[in-house]
Write an enzyme that holds these catalytic residues in place. Structure first.
Site, PDB file in Angstrom:
ATOM      1  N   LYS A 104       0.986  -1.450   0.291  1.00  0.00           N
ATOM      2  CA  LYS A 104      -0.185   0.117   0.224  1.00  0.00           C
ATOM      3  C   LYS A 104       0.892   1.580   0.510  1.00  0.00           C
ATOM      4  O   LYS A 104       1.708   1.444   0.510  1.00  0.00           O
ATOM      5  CB  LYS A 104      -0.858   0.233   1.349  1.00  0.00           C
ATOM      6  CG  LYS A 104      -1.941   1.130   0.777  1.00  0.00           C
ATOM      7  CD  LYS A 104      -2.243   0.696   2.394  1.00  0.00           C
ATOM      8  CE  LYS A 104      -4.307   2.259   2.769  1.00  0.00           C
ATOM      9  NZ  LYS A 104      -4.593   1.765   4.112  1.00  0.00           N
ATOM     10  N   HIS A 106       0.074   4.839   0.626  1.00  0.00           N
ATOM     11  CA  HIS A 106      -0.722   5.458   1.060  1.00  0.00           C
ATOM     12  C   HIS A 106      -1.143   5.161   2.616  1.00  0.00           C
ATOM     13  O   HIS A 106      -1.068   3.383   2.952  1.00  0.00           O
ATOM     14  CB  HIS A 106      -1.924   5.820  -0.099  1.00  0.00           C
ATOM     15  CG  HIS A 106      -3.492   5.041   0.288  1.00  0.00           C
ATOM     16  ND1 HIS A 106      -2.527   4.006  -0.699  1.00  0.00           N
ATOM     17  CD2 HIS A 106      -3.880   4.746   1.062  1.00  0.00           C
ATOM     18  CE1 HIS A 106      -4.455   3.380  -0.759  1.00  0.00           C
ATOM     19  NE2 HIS A 106      -4.708   3.555   0.691  1.00  0.00           N
TER      20      HIS A 106
END
Length: 233
Positions: A104, A106
């Site tokens: 991921k 963010h």
């Protein structure tokens, strides 16, 4: 020695939930197996909760010292979370973590979700087919400075690797034990399945027209052809 009564109860439970099925199923190795186990079919709250309790009881009975659980994506995520809850009900409130397939970029970022990986970690999955998921999990755990201490699975098929015609000496489970030097513990294995089918009064799924003895004969023949000689937890 693990609780054989627990293993037999789990086999019966898996049959009742239609997760353990009998017939003729083609495996990834091209073999025609007389049975098929798909833990993804434990897809209701009650059955998943009971499955998690089998995992928890098996882990506690194994006498392994551990600090947390890790569930490899994707099936292992639910299994680790459920087992952590079941362990808490048995008086062992421990953390768990799991990974994403893709990092991921963010928020908190990375591939890890849940508690920080630390201490002695038990990897939880449904089965070990090729050992790929376990190898990835071991590398991930070690990269975070923690120690993989065991692998906990639902069913050990006790089946040698290779194809239908070319059979290796070891099973995927034994290869994991040998490669990483950690125990692989299962709720039940092929011996338990055969013992259940040979037990007087063994009950199969309502739609299964064959007798338990006929299924036992087919499973025994499959074990004779592809089964490992011995296995240890």
């Amino acid at each position: 020695m693990l609780n054989t009564t627990l293993s037999q109860a789990f086999i019966e439970f898996a049959i009742q939930q239609d997760v353990l099925r009998f017939g003729e199923f083609k495996t990834k190795a091209g073999r025609l197996s007389p049975y098929f186990f798909n833990a993804g079919l434990f897809n209701r709250g009650a059955s998943l909760g009971q499955l998690a309790d089998y995992y928890a009881q098996t882990l506690l009975a194994a006498g392994i010292s551990f600090d947390m659980l890790f569930g490899p994506a994707y099936k292992g995520i639910t299994l680790a979370a459920g087992t952590a809850m079941a362990l808490a009900r048995h008086g062992h409130d421990i953390p768990f973590a799991y990974n994403r397939k893709e990092a991921k970029d963010h928020g908190e970022g990375g591939v890890m979700v849940g508690a920080p990986l630390q201490g002695r970690v038990v990897i939880i999955d449904d089965v070990i087919s090729a050992g790929t998921s376990v190898r990835e999990s071991v590398n991930l755990i070690r990269a975070h400075g923690a120690t993989p201490c065991a692998v906990l699975i639902a069913l050990d098929r006790m089946e040698r690797g290779g194809t239908a015609d070319q059979v290796t000496l070891l099973s995927a489970v034994d290869e994991v034990r040998q490669e990483f030097g950690i125990p692989v513990v299962s709720i039940a294995n092929l011996h338990d399945l055969l013992a259940y089918l040979q037990r007087p009064g063994a009950v199969l799924a309502a739609h299964d027209a064959a007798s338990a003895q006929a299924r036992a004969t087919a499973v025994a023949a499959y074990r004779e052809r592809y089964g490992v000689v011995t296995t240890t937890t």
